[in-house]
Design an enzyme around this catalytic site. Sequence first.
Site, PDB file in Angstrom:
ATOM      1  N   THR A  13       6.236  -4.062   7.162  1.00  0.00           N
ATOM      2  CA  THR A  13       7.494  -4.741   6.816  1.00  0.00           C
ATOM      3  C   THR A  13       8.038  -4.340   5.456  1.00  0.00           C
ATOM      4  OG1 THR A  13       6.255  -6.621   5.907  1.00  0.00           O
ATOM      5  CG2 THR A  13       6.910  -6.755   8.222  1.00  0.00           C
ATOM      6  N   ALA A  15       9.063  -1.473   2.211  1.00  0.00           N
ATOM      7  CA  ALA A  15       9.977  -0.328   2.146  1.00  0.00           C
ATOM      8  C   ALA A  15       9.347   0.938   2.706  1.00  0.00           C
ATOM      9  CB  ALA A  15      10.428  -0.111   0.699  1.00  0.00           C
ATOM     10  N   VAL A  16       8.092   1.214   2.329  1.00  0.00           N
ATOM     11  CA  VAL A  16       7.427   2.422   2.818  1.00  0.00           C
ATOM     12  C   VAL A  16       7.051   2.262   4.288  1.00  0.00           C
ATOM     13  CG1 VAL A  16       5.429   3.951   2.536  1.00  0.00           C
ATOM     14  CG2 VAL A  16       6.615   3.065   0.522  1.00  0.00           C
ATOM     15  N   ARG A  41       1.862 -13.622   6.348  1.00  0.00           N
ATOM     16  CA  ARG A  41       3.214 -14.178   6.266  1.00  0.00           C
ATOM     17  C   ARG A  41       4.158 -13.519   7.275  1.00  0.00           C
ATOM     18  NH1 ARG A  41       1.587 -13.630   0.999  1.00  0.00           N
ATOM     19  NH2 ARG A  41       2.626 -11.608   0.834  1.00  0.00           N
ATOM     20  N   SER A  42       3.885 -12.269   7.609  1.00  0.00           N
ATOM     21  CA  SER A  42       4.750 -11.551   8.547  1.00  0.00           C
ATOM     22  C   SER A  42       4.216 -11.542   9.970  1.00  0.00           C
ATOM     23  CB  SER A  42       4.937 -10.100   8.078  1.00  0.00           C
ATOM     24  OG  SER A  42       5.582 -10.054   6.825  1.00  0.00           O
ATOM     25  N   CYS A 129       4.481   9.368  -6.172  1.00  0.00           N
ATOM     26  CA  CYS A 129       5.779   9.941  -5.804  1.00  0.00           C
ATOM     27  C   CYS A 129       6.282  10.961  -6.815  1.00  0.00           C
ATOM     28  CB  CYS A 129       6.805   8.828  -5.630  1.00  0.00           C
ATOM     29  SG  CYS A 129       6.842   7.638  -6.996  1.00  0.00           S
ATOM     30  N   SER A 159      13.455   2.238  -6.047  1.00  0.00           N
ATOM     31  CA  SER A 159      12.684   2.225  -4.799  1.00  0.00           C
ATOM     32  C   SER A 159      11.206   2.443  -5.063  1.00  0.00           C
ATOM     33  CB  SER A 159      13.205   3.294  -3.836  1.00  0.00           C
ATOM     34  OG  SER A 159      13.198   4.572  -4.447  1.00  0.00           O
ATOM     35  N   LYS A 220      -0.988   9.303 -14.195  1.00  0.00           N
ATOM     36  CA  LYS A 220      -1.114   9.726 -12.796  1.00  0.00           C
ATOM     37  C   LYS A 220      -0.608  11.154 -12.633  1.00  0.00           C
ATOM     38  CE  LYS A 220      -0.464   5.090 -10.815  1.00  0.00           C
ATOM     39  NZ  LYS A 220       0.508   4.210 -10.113  1.00  0.00           N
ATOM     40  N   HIS A 249      14.043  10.089  -6.864  1.00  0.00           N
ATOM     41  CA  HIS A 249      13.633  10.344  -8.244  1.00  0.00           C
ATOM     42  C   HIS A 249      14.175  11.698  -8.685  1.00  0.00           C
ATOM     43  CE1 HIS A 249      11.190   6.906  -7.907  1.00  0.00           C
ATOM     44  NE2 HIS A 249       9.986   7.417  -7.961  1.00  0.00           N
ATOM     45  N   GLN A 322      12.271   9.397  -3.055  1.00  0.00           N
ATOM     46  CA  GLN A 322      10.974   8.803  -3.375  1.00  0.00           C
ATOM     47  C   GLN A 322      10.315   8.157  -2.166  1.00  0.00           C
ATOM     48  OE1 GLN A 322      10.488   5.233  -3.458  1.00  0.00           O
ATOM     49  NE2 GLN A 322       8.305   5.510  -3.864  1.00  0.00           N
TER      50      GLN A 322
END
Length: 344
Positions: A13, A15-16, A41-42, A129, A159, A220, A249, A322
């Site tokens: 649920t 964004a990715v 919750r979903s 990313c 994002s 990173k 990005h 991204q």
Amino acid sequence: MNKKPTVAILGATGAVGQEFIRLIEERRFPYGQLKLLASFRSAGKKMTVGGTEYTIEEARPESFEGVDIGLFAGGSVSKELAPEAVKRGCVVIDNSSAFRMDPDVPLVVPEVNPEDISWHKGIIANPNCSTIIMLMALKPIHDLSHIKDIVVSTYQAVSGAGKEGIDELREETEAYLKGEEMVARILPSKSLPKHYPIAFNVIPHIDKFMENGYSKEEMKMVNETHKIFHDDTIAVAPTTVRVPVFRSHSEAIRVETERELDIEAVRKAIESFPGARVQDDPAEMAYPMPLYTSEKYDVYVGRIRKDLYNPKAINLWVTGDQIRKGAALNALQIAEYMIAHGMV
């Protein structure tokens, strides 16, 4: 394997997770069965994928029984559930930072180091990313001449902070234009005690600062570049910045190589590299921009030019989506590579 794999999407649920679903449909990813997993919750919500309605299940260790490939959208739950999925015979492709620097876990950009996929022990990590987007532009240069030094400044879309970051930029922009107070809740990082508005602002801070003065996001890029290129002698000096852009990005990069390179050779190498595209005609005002690279598969490279002072250095400007290549697309390409090569 002869049958099409059973695939589970963890974080369906978010964004990715939503991008995983769009890409599976777009690319006609060859799954046999599909499971959509999320938090309690979903659980129970309905989603349609490829014309079939699915019920979202709460993610538990037993959810991965009979699953061949687990596409993990990221988050702290990866650390708990990835080993449980592996115990049940599932290969996990994880988008969180939990396993990236584990020496037993390959860190993979399929166009850059696909050979590392073969030594996985059940978990394959998706890089950060900003690292993915940078190395898609630098690998063809690295193939021409070994890279010695990288200086990179990022212009990272909201994002990168997930759906909450996207919502925050939208809400703050609406509030500002109405003359209302902007309320910051997420950025520069949800885990930090203080937050700043991102609308009409630029925040030179992503994730926590380390003792060395660099942020976790910046480190990173250093550590992941070394691991993916199998070379910790490359000097990487990053500054990561959040900007008020929804998707894609951008990065300004200065790269120094062992020997001097011809600019046209660099352009040709990038243009012929899978997943990279040159957009570089300043006279016609043609260069990559996040508004136009969003929803695209490729990473776009422009403003390719010699450094003014060092003949072995090149400056370039890179932009990539991204959520797509920086996250979901890269993970799905790993899965596609494994299926194509009989690895799952």
